[in-house]
Design a protein around this motif. Structure first.
Motif, PDB file in Angstrom:
ATOM      1  N   VAL A 293       0.801  -1.263  -0.101  1.00 47.91           N
ATOM      2  CA  VAL A 293       0.079   0.014   0.082  1.00 47.91           C
ATOM      3  C   VAL A 293       0.819   1.097  -0.097  1.00 47.91           C
ATOM      4  CG1 VAL A 293      -1.892   1.332   1.010  1.00 47.91           C
ATOM      5  CG2 VAL A 293      -1.516  -1.237   1.415  1.00 47.91           C
ATOM      6  N   ARG A 294       0.720   1.890  -1.021  1.00 54.55           N
ATOM      7  CA  ARG A 294       1.655   3.207  -1.084  1.00 54.55           C
ATOM      8  C   ARG A 294       0.508   4.341  -1.492  1.00 54.55           C
ATOM      9  NH1 ARG A 294       4.091   0.068   0.956  1.00 54.55           N
ATOM     10  NH2 ARG A 294       6.311  -0.694   0.780  1.00 54.55           N
ATOM     11  N   GLU A 295       0.580   5.327  -0.862  1.00 51.47           N
ATOM     12  CA  GLU A 295      -0.170   6.768  -1.213  1.00 51.47           C
ATOM     13  C   GLU A 295      -1.492   6.344  -1.684  1.00 51.47           C
ATOM     14  OE1 GLU A 295       2.422   9.013  -3.529  1.00 51.47           O
ATOM     15  OE2 GLU A 295       3.680   9.217  -2.211  1.00 51.47           O
ATOM     16  N   GLY A 296      -2.124   5.426  -1.136  1.00 45.97           N
ATOM     17  CA  GLY A 296      -3.818   4.967  -1.644  1.00 45.97           C
ATOM     18  C   GLY A 296      -3.740   4.005  -2.725  1.00 45.97           C
ATOM     19  N   VAL A 300      -0.424  -5.674  -6.113  1.00 46.14           N
ATOM     20  CA  VAL A 300      -0.312  -7.042  -5.642  1.00 46.14           C
ATOM     21  C   VAL A 300       0.826  -7.914  -6.682  1.00 46.14           C
ATOM     22  CG1 VAL A 300      -2.222  -7.568  -7.058  1.00 46.14           C
ATOM     23  CG2 VAL A 300      -1.796  -9.159  -5.219  1.00 46.14           C
ATOM     24  N   SER A 301       1.428  -8.797  -5.978  1.00 43.10           N
ATOM     25  CA  SER A 301       2.498  -9.537  -6.481  1.00 43.10           C
ATOM     26  C   SER A 301       1.909 -11.151  -6.137  1.00 43.10           C
ATOM     27  CB  SER A 301       3.831  -9.251  -6.072  1.00 43.10           C
ATOM     28  OG  SER A 301       4.112  -8.043  -6.311  1.00 43.10           O
ATOM     29  N   THR A 329       5.749 -10.037 -10.861  1.00 50.77           N
ATOM     30  CA  THR A 329       5.448  -8.795 -11.351  1.00 50.77           C
ATOM     31  C   THR A 329       4.205  -8.201 -10.491  1.00 50.77           C
ATOM     32  OG1 THR A 329       6.197  -9.438 -13.573  1.00 50.77           O
ATOM     33  CG2 THR A 329       4.687  -7.387 -13.488  1.00 50.77           C
ATOM     34  N   ALA A 330       4.478  -6.968  -9.925  1.00 49.62           N
ATOM     35  CA  ALA A 330       3.360  -6.055  -9.345  1.00 49.62           C
ATOM     36  C   ALA A 330       2.272  -5.727 -10.198  1.00 49.62           C
ATOM     37  CB  ALA A 330       4.091  -5.089  -8.644  1.00 49.62           C
ATOM     38  N   ARG A 331       1.168  -5.761  -9.893  1.00 51.97           N
ATOM     39  CA  ARG A 331      -0.111  -5.458 -10.607  1.00 51.97           C
ATOM     40  C   ARG A 331      -0.757  -4.415  -9.523  1.00 51.97           C
ATOM     41  NH1 ARG A 331       2.426  -6.317 -14.346  1.00 51.97           N
ATOM     42  NH2 ARG A 331       1.972  -7.875 -16.231  1.00 51.97           N
TER      43      ARG A 331
END
Length: 380
Positions: A293-296, A300-301, A329-331
């Motif tokens: 969680v980053r700045e709202g 997901v990985s 890979t983050a989505r």
């Protein structure tokens, strides 16, 4: 107009969401509230039904008459509404929506409204995709009104969550003129001056309840005292666990956190073993996915041995097809999107922006006695 009103809903051809009609500023004369709009709706209903003796059953929020007296164009409207309430020609309730939908579902009488009732979709599933039971008053030539079929559409889970939250904000007096949250209030924590009160205290309680605005100031609902500013409210997102379509639990994550979700992901993770039947838990990896969680925003990985599928939801077209989540890979994981960990087990992003549960409260819940530190944390 009064001859078309009835105190017996069994005599009615239409149910009327009176609060919605009276506040519809695109109908009739300008202004925030006017009973003249109801008169136009009565004429439109008579024309549509081709019945000069047609009867309407009116249901209204109590706040229509008592909460915005200064907003009526004509003060006589308030007196007339009061008389109608006393004579039973208006059923007046704290919140009229539930009663209107109960009557519609029970009797099949169409409802005249402009409301899509998105916050009521879980309680009244018949709303989803309904094109038969609702009519919307719309402007017509010559300052008249016509009744048009209202397609209720299919609301997504995120839209339902967001609308429910908006309803709570409205009830607490925390929606601004453009139906946006009063950010200067909802983005702060509040504390009651009464030291025994834990309703808002983030150090003593487990919930972050929204204050009620009274005379323009945040107020404790329990003690009626003006609340004290207790600093900025931590930005959060909420994730729901669904098993066979049923919500089993919710987890509120704070901004800046990284959390693993799986059968037994280890310290700081969301353990699902105790929330799932054994056969489903066995098909989920110890650490299945990782949420950042980053700045709202949530990314997901997939960490699993079994694979994960993601379904993206659009506000216009609804849920899309399931697609495999690429490894390593983050989505993006946006409000309304879903992750299928295994068949029947889904993580979904809630549309709520201001959950009542404290961030990371699920981590602070105590394991049952007799279990060691590696045991799964169960939800109560």
């Amino acid at each position: 107009m009064e001859k078309h009103l009835t105190a017996d809903f069994e005599e009615a051809c239409f149910l009327v969401d009176l609060s919605n009609v009276v506040r519809r500023q695109n109908l009739g004369e300008p202004g925030l509230r006017s009973l003249r709009r109801l008169a136009l709706v009565v004429d439109a209903a008579v024309d549509l039904a081709r019945d000069p003796d047609l009867k309407l059953y009116l249901v209204a929020d109590r706040s229509l008459r008592l909460g915005g007296r200064h907003e009526f164009n004509d003060p006589a409207d308030i007196r007339l509404l009061g008389r109608w309430v006393r004579e039973g020609l208006v059923e007046e309730l704290g919140d009229a929506d539930e009663r209107i939908l109960e009557l519609c579902e029970m009797t099949g009488i169409p409802v005249i409204t402009g409301d899509h009732y998105r916050d009521m979709r879980e309680e009244f599933p018949f709303l989803q995709g309904n094109t038969d039971d609702f009519l919307e008053p719309v402007p017509a030539p010559g300052g008249t009104v016509r009744l048009a079929p209202l397609d209720m559409g299919v609301a997504t889970a995120a839209q339902i969550s967001r609308k429910k939250e908006e309803s709570v904000l409205k009830k607490q007096g925390l929606l601004g003129p453009q139906r946006t949250p009063r950010s200067e209030v909802v983005r702060r924590n509040w504390r009651c001056p009464d030291r025994r009160c834990t309703v808002y205290d983030t150090r003593k309680g487990t919930l972050v309840l929204l204050p009620r605005m009274s005379r323009g100031v945040p107020t404790c609902e329990q003690h009626g005292l003006e609340l004290l500013d207790d600093g900025p409210r931590t930005a959060t997102v909420q994730v729901k666990l669904l098993v066979d379509g049923e919500v089993k639990d919710r987890f509120t994550l704070e901004d800046g956190s990284t959390v693993r979700v799986g059968r037994k992901p280890g310290p700081g993770g969301i353990a699902l073993h105790g929330l799932l039947p054994d056969d489903l838990a066995a098909r989920i990896s110890r650490a299945h996915v990782e949420l950042r969680v980053r700045e709202g925003l949530v990314h997901v990985s997939d960490l699993s041995s079994f694979g994960t599928r993601r379904r993206v939801t659009s506000g216009t077209s609804g849920p899309g097809p399931w697609r495999d989540l690429p490894k390593d890979t983050a989505r993006d994981f946006r409000a309304g999107d879903e992750l299928e960990l295994t068949e029947g087990v889904v993580l979904a992003r809630s549309g709520r922006r201001f959950p009542t549960e404290l961030a990371q409260e699920w981590q602070r819940r105590t394991p049952p006695s007799g279990e060691g530190p590696e045991a799964v944390t169960r939800m109560y």
